[in-house]
Each structure stands twice: as structure tokens, then as C-alpha cells.
Design an enzyme around this catalytic site. Structure first.
Site, PDB file in Angstrom:
ATOM      1  N   GLY A 154       0.814  -1.209   0.000  1.00 57.72           N
ATOM      2  CA  GLY A 154       0.000   0.000   0.000  1.00 57.72           C
ATOM      3  C   GLY A 154       0.846   1.256   0.000  1.00 57.72           C
ATOM      4  N   SER A 197       0.069   5.488  -1.548  1.00 62.37           N
ATOM      5  CA  SER A 197      -0.659   6.626  -0.989  1.00 62.37           C
ATOM      6  C   SER A 197      -0.721   6.517   0.529  1.00 62.37           C
ATOM      7  CB  SER A 197      -2.083   6.691  -1.554  1.00 62.37           C
ATOM      8  OG  SER A 197      -2.820   5.542  -1.167  1.00 62.37           O
ATOM      9  N   GLY A 198      -1.206   7.592   1.159  1.00 58.81           N
ATOM     10  CA  GLY A 198      -1.482   7.580   2.590  1.00 58.81           C
ATOM     11  C   GLY A 198      -0.292   7.219   3.457  1.00 58.81           C
ATOM     12  N   GLY A 205       1.295   4.377   3.770  1.00 56.73           N
ATOM     13  CA  GLY A 205       2.332   3.626   3.075  1.00 56.73           C
ATOM     14  C   GLY A 205       3.282   4.531   2.327  1.00 56.73           C
ATOM     15  N   SER A 261      -5.608  -1.542  13.764  1.00 58.18           N
ATOM     16  CA  SER A 261      -6.487  -0.386  13.955  1.00 58.18           C
ATOM     17  C   SER A 261      -7.167  -0.468  15.312  1.00 58.18           C
ATOM     18  CB  SER A 261      -7.559  -0.357  12.860  1.00 58.18           C
ATOM     19  OG  SER A 261      -8.579   0.579  13.153  1.00 58.18           O
ATOM     20  N   TYR A 279     -14.056  -5.136   9.016  1.00 60.87           N
ATOM     21  CA  TYR A 279     -12.757  -4.458   9.080  1.00 60.87           C
ATOM     22  C   TYR A 279     -12.084  -4.687  10.433  1.00 60.87           C
ATOM     23  CZ  TYR A 279      -9.391  -0.566   9.097  1.00 60.87           C
ATOM     24  OH  TYR A 279      -8.246   0.202   9.193  1.00 60.87           O
TER      25      TYR A 279
END
Length: 404
Positions: free
Chosen positions: A91, A94-95, A97, A219, A268
């Protein structure tokens, strides 16, 4: 009170019995309210004392918080140099990563990013190269296909050899909940099972690169995994719900620190719970091979995956989510909300190089301190059974027969 009663007797001739009784009741009420007020002050003082004690008890061994407030990955890595080190970031286009890949590359690591969208990966690698002056490469990775994971690992070994020093398992999705071609629930496979297989196939390279680190981006959503999926609160007490079924969309109620809140059903949190358990089990299994692991919560970070929450209102909007991102320790600068990718990546940086307890879980909202995983019926003794089941789910024979 006795003095007041005496005053009534001394002056009773000036008051009717009814007036005297009313005055006494008013006095008793005032006294009762005063005691209640004092009790509230006492309780508040006790909570304050507990917070202050927690502030000192939760501090890392260094005596300083690792990433309070707006600290970024660059604040955590003051003088790090990764010359000669190879890093794989899933990943990384973007973000979070992208932020951690940039930080590694800027400190001279050989960085490879792996992404579902091959075009986006190539563009991100080119951008990272331009930003850092260090060559960054990309590989295609579809975590929703076990065969695609195997193919990506074969390509990695062909291009880069048999040594890896850091594996950052960052990629993930929040939905939809549907079946994959491999017969697993999609979020479970992308966020957990695909990364499990990837890690297992790369263990020989990590062992060769020891001391090495595997970082699992979990998370805080793991804490309500069972409820959010619509299952019993202790759903992980056995393997009834693992691997998880597809969860139809519906509204559920989660008990947060600020009271009940409405959420959309999701698997999730289940996948992120399993990320943390994977890290804990892997730490024990690979300790003798020089591989350390950790899992983490980056907090609510502004990324392409979360940006849809920023302008939405109601229980799933950013305002409601940010109420859970307040560090309880007094004297700390407030956490921004949302975190920028560079701020969220601070905890990834710490897990990759800091003085961690291998297998533990760290939270950016708590200044990158170690926190407990909410087990929801799961036990430490079940971690090994989960690992063996995951090996079977991905095809243990195929994993063990990989030719390197």
C-alpha cells in the site's frame, strides 16, 4: 445541625411551627446538596489522580513520550540511516504507506512498494524517487488473490534476491463484504490473510536479513470487532466466526468511551484484530531467527481510504470519530484529528526501529505507547491455533514448498 435546632428553639416564639419546619427542611436540603457537591469534587479529584498516575506509568522506558501531539515520522527518526537495508511496503502508493516509504527512502533504504493498482504504484515510485533522490521500485500486489500474492513474492525474489530487512504490512480496505475467488470474505482476505501469506513466504528473506522487523498496521477498530460485525461480544472465544462469513450491511450500536454510537456493520475490525494476533504469534515463532514484530493503530489519519468520512456528519463522521482520539494523559499536547499521513506514520517508524516489546500493540493516539489488545474472548493460548489454521487456509503445503 444541632446548633440550628437550638436556634429554632430559642426563637420559636417568633416562628409558627409550620414555618419552623419549612426552614428546617430547607436547611437539611442545603446540607445534603453540599455533601453531594463535595462528593463530586472527591470523585473528580480521584479521576484526576488516576490520570496523573497513568501518565507516569504509561511512559516508555526512555522517560519521554515517543510521538505526542503533532509529532511526525521525521521527529521519530532523527538520525536514522538505512543504507544497505531493503524495505517492502504494501500500500505504498498513498497515505500511510507512501509516508513511511518516503521516510525510508530519504534515509537511503532500498524501498519497494507493492500495490493493487500497478499503474498507481509505478507513478508513486517515480514520485518517491523524485522527492528523495533515491530509486524506489514498485511491484503489483493483489492481496485479494492468494495466487497473485505468490506470484508477487516470486517476482520479488527474482529481482531483489533473498534478503529483506523490513516488511511493512500497511495495505487494507474497509469494504465491501463479499466473497473472493478463493472463497474467503474480501476484507478478511485483503487485510489479514493475504498479508499472512505474504509474510510467510518472505520469512526466509527476513531471516537472512536479521535483525529484521515485521510491522502490521492494525487499527483501534479491532476493539469493537465482534459487535461491529453483528456477532456476540465474545465472538473470538472459539473459531465459530473464523474465517468470517460475509456480513450484510446494516446499522449496529457500539459502546464507546463517550456512550453508544451508531456504526455501519463491517468485518474491518475482525481483520485488524487478526493482524494483532498474527504479530503476537509470529514474534514467538521467529524470535530465534532474529525477527521482531509489532502491530499498531495509526489513529484516524487522512488517507484516500478515510477521506470520505471527513465531510460526513452523524455517527460515522469525522467529528464523532475524533472524540475517541483524545490522549488521557495530562500535560500532553492535543492529538490533531485527523492525523496527517506523516503524523500517523510516526508509530510505524517507532515499531520499525524503536525499543519495542516484540509482538506487542502500539497506538498513535497514545503517543505511540504500548496498549492492550481487546481480546473479546480470545486467549493467548489460541494464537498458535489461529496461526496453524491460517497456514491451512492459505495452503500450508504450497507455502512450505516455495523454491527460493
Amino acid at each position: 445541625m444541632a446548633a440550628f435546632h437550638q436556634t429554632l428553639e430559642d426563637n420559636g416564639r417568633y416562628l409558627t411551627p409550620e414555618a419552623a419546619l419549612l426552614l428546617q427542611k430547607q436547611s437539611d436540603t442545603l446540607l445534603c446538596n453540599g455533601l453531594v457537591f463535595l462528593l463530586h469534587l472527591l470523585v473528580a479529584a480521584m479521576w484526576r489522580l488516576a490520570a496523573i498516575l497513568g501518565y507516569f506509568l504509561w511512559r516508555p522506558a526512555t522517560g519521554d513520550f515517543i510521538c505526542p501531539g503533532k509529532a511526525t515520522v521525521d521527529d521519530v527518526w532523527h538520525e536514522e540511516d538505512f543504507t544497505g537495508k531493503r524495505v517492502l511496503v504494501t500500500g505504498g502508493d498513498s497515505g500511510l504507506g507512501f509516508a513511511i516509504a518516503r521516510a525510508f527512502a530519504a534515509r537511503h533504504a532500498q524501498v519497494v512498494i507493492a500495490n493493487h493498482n500497478a499503474t498507481a504504484g509505478r507513478l508513486a515510485a517515480r514520485n518517491l524517487t523524485r522527492l528523495t533522490g533515491v530509486q524506489v521500485d514498485s511491484l503489483p500486489l493483489n492481496l485479494g488473490s492468494l495466487q497473485a500474492v505468490r506470484e508477487m513474492v516470486e517476482l520479488f525474489y527474482q529481482k531483489y534476491g533473498k534478503t529483506l530487512h523490513y516488511l511493512i504490512n500497511d495495505a487494507g480496505i474497509v469494504g465491501p463484504s463479499e466473497w473472493t475467488a478463493d472463497g474467503f470474505e474480501l476484507v478478511f482476505q485483503v487485510d489479514f490473510l493475504g498479508h499472512f501469506l505474504l509474510t510467510e513466504l518472505l520469512l526466509p528473506a527476513l531471516r537472512a536479513g536479521a535483525p529484521a522487523r515485521v510491522v502490521m498496521v492494525s487499527s483501534g477498530a479491532h476493539a469493537s470487532a465482534c459487535v461491529t460485525a453483528g456477532w456476540p461480544e465474545d465472538c473470538f472465544k472459539d473459531f465459530t466466526y473464523l474465517p468470517p462469513p460475509v456480513v450484510p450491511p446494516h446499522e449496529i450500536t457500539v459502546n464507546t468511551s463517550h456512550g453508544p454510537a451508531k456504526r455501519n456493520s463491517s468485518t474491518y475490525g475482525v481483520a485488524k484484530f487478526l493482524n494483532a494476533q498474527h504479530a503476537a504469534a509470529l514474534a514467538r515463532r521467529e524470535a530465534a531467527h532474529g525477527i521482531e514484530t509489532c502491530s499498531l493503530s495509526p489513529g484516524f489519519v487522512l488517507t484516500p481510504m478515510t477521506e470520505r468520512f471527513i465531510n460526513s456528519s452523524g455517527p460515522t463522521g469525522a467529528k464523532e470519530i475524533c472524540r475517541e482520539q483524545i490522549h488521557p494523559g495530562p500535560g500532553l499536547p492535543a492529538n490533531p484529528c485527523p492525523f496527517t499521513p506523516e503524523e500517523g506514520a510516526a508509530v510505524i517508524a517507532y515499531c520499525a526501529t524503536g525499543r519495542i516489546r516484540s509482538g506487542a500493540y502500539y497506538a498513535r493516539s497514545y503517543a505511540c505507547e504500548e496498549q492492550l489488545v481487546k481480546e473479546q474472548g480470545f486467549t493467548e493460548q489460541m494464537q498458535e491455533a489461529l496461526y496453524e489454521k491460517a497456514l491451512a487456509w492459505v495452503g500450508a503445503a504450497e507455502v512450505s514448498n516455495v523454491i527460493l
